[in-house]
Design a protein around this motif. Structure first.
Motif, PDB file in Angstrom:
ATOM      1  N   SER A 101      -4.293   3.509  -9.465  1.00 60.49           N
ATOM      2  CA  SER A 101      -3.390   2.279  -8.632  1.00 60.49           C
ATOM      3  C   SER A 101      -4.116   1.041  -8.821  1.00 60.49           C
ATOM      4  O   SER A 101      -5.500   1.012  -8.759  1.00 60.49           O
ATOM      5  CB  SER A 101      -3.461   2.903  -7.109  1.00 60.49           C
ATOM      6  OG  SER A 101      -2.712   1.866  -6.655  1.00 60.49           O
ATOM      7  N   CYS A 112       0.778  -1.074  -0.016  1.00 56.96           N
ATOM      8  CA  CYS A 112       0.040   0.033  -0.109  1.00 56.96           C
ATOM      9  C   CYS A 112       1.080   1.271  -0.130  1.00 56.96           C
ATOM     10  O   CYS A 112       0.630   2.358  -0.830  1.00 56.96           O
ATOM     11  CB  CYS A 112      -0.872  -0.057   1.149  1.00 56.96           C
ATOM     12  SG  CYS A 112      -2.128   1.436   1.272  1.00 56.96           S
ATOM     13  N   ILE A 114      -5.605   2.439  -1.951  1.00 54.12           N
ATOM     14  CA  ILE A 114      -4.997   3.514  -2.895  1.00 54.12           C
ATOM     15  C   ILE A 114      -6.207   4.183  -3.914  1.00 54.12           C
ATOM     16  O   ILE A 114      -6.370   5.354  -3.796  1.00 54.12           O
ATOM     17  CB  ILE A 114      -3.762   3.553  -3.502  1.00 54.12           C
ATOM     18  CG1 ILE A 114      -2.518   3.123  -2.534  1.00 54.12           C
ATOM     19  CG2 ILE A 114      -3.265   4.790  -4.393  1.00 54.12           C
ATOM     20  CD1 ILE A 114      -2.630   4.125  -1.348  1.00 54.12           C
ATOM     21  N   LEU A 163       1.086   4.241  -2.567  1.00 53.83           N
ATOM     22  CA  LEU A 163       0.920   5.338  -2.368  1.00 53.83           C
ATOM     23  C   LEU A 163       1.872   6.241  -2.976  1.00 53.83           C
ATOM     24  O   LEU A 163       1.825   7.506  -3.597  1.00 53.83           O
ATOM     25  CB  LEU A 163       0.786   5.700  -0.858  1.00 53.83           C
ATOM     26  CG  LEU A 163       0.357   7.032  -0.275  1.00 53.83           C
ATOM     27  CD1 LEU A 163      -0.871   7.564  -0.983  1.00 53.83           C
ATOM     28  CD2 LEU A 163       0.374   6.802   1.161  1.00 53.83           C
TER      29      LEU A 163
END
Length: 125
Positions: A90, A55, A95, A59
């Motif tokens: 994404s 993640c 995200i 990000l």
């Protein structure tokens, strides 16, 4: 009667122009930062260390894209939103959800600016 219609149309045109005037770079960054603060950490719901690392990595990649959109479209929140919506994606579900929330928040700010201009116009009439 014709004069009041003309005045009304002139005020609507002025309000629309005011709502669409170029924003400063600082204003746009402040609005984006405000939305980020409201939404919080997108990776906070990751269930384990591996999912959290994926993640965070996603990000960072997405923030580079968003930063480029901001840099390329400094004068217009609408242009930033268009770039952001069309380019910054994404595959990470956390995200992508986060991006959707930020986009919605920024769209609300953009609409709020127009609504305030229209409300001011209505008070003048």
């Amino acid at each position: 009667m014709r004069l009041s219609v003309f005045v009304f149309l002139a005020l609507v045109a002025i309000a629309a122009a005011q709502a669409q005037k170029p924003a400063s770079d600082i204003d746009i960054k402040a609005q984006i930062s405000e939305c980020y603060d409201k939404i919080g950490d997108p990776c906070q719901n990751a269930t384990d260390k591996i999912e959290n690392e994926a993640c965070v990595s996603s990000l960072i990649t997405t923030e580079v894209c968003v930063g480029q959109c901001e840099y390329d479209n400094k004068d217009s929140l609408q242009k930033v939103l268009g770039c952001y919506k069309s380019i910054c994606k994404s595959e990470n579900s956390y995200i992508q959800t986060y991006l959707g929330k930020v986009y919605t928040c920024l769209s609300g700010i953009s609409i709020l600016g127009f609504t305030l201009a229209a409300s001011t116009l209505a008070l003048l009439l």
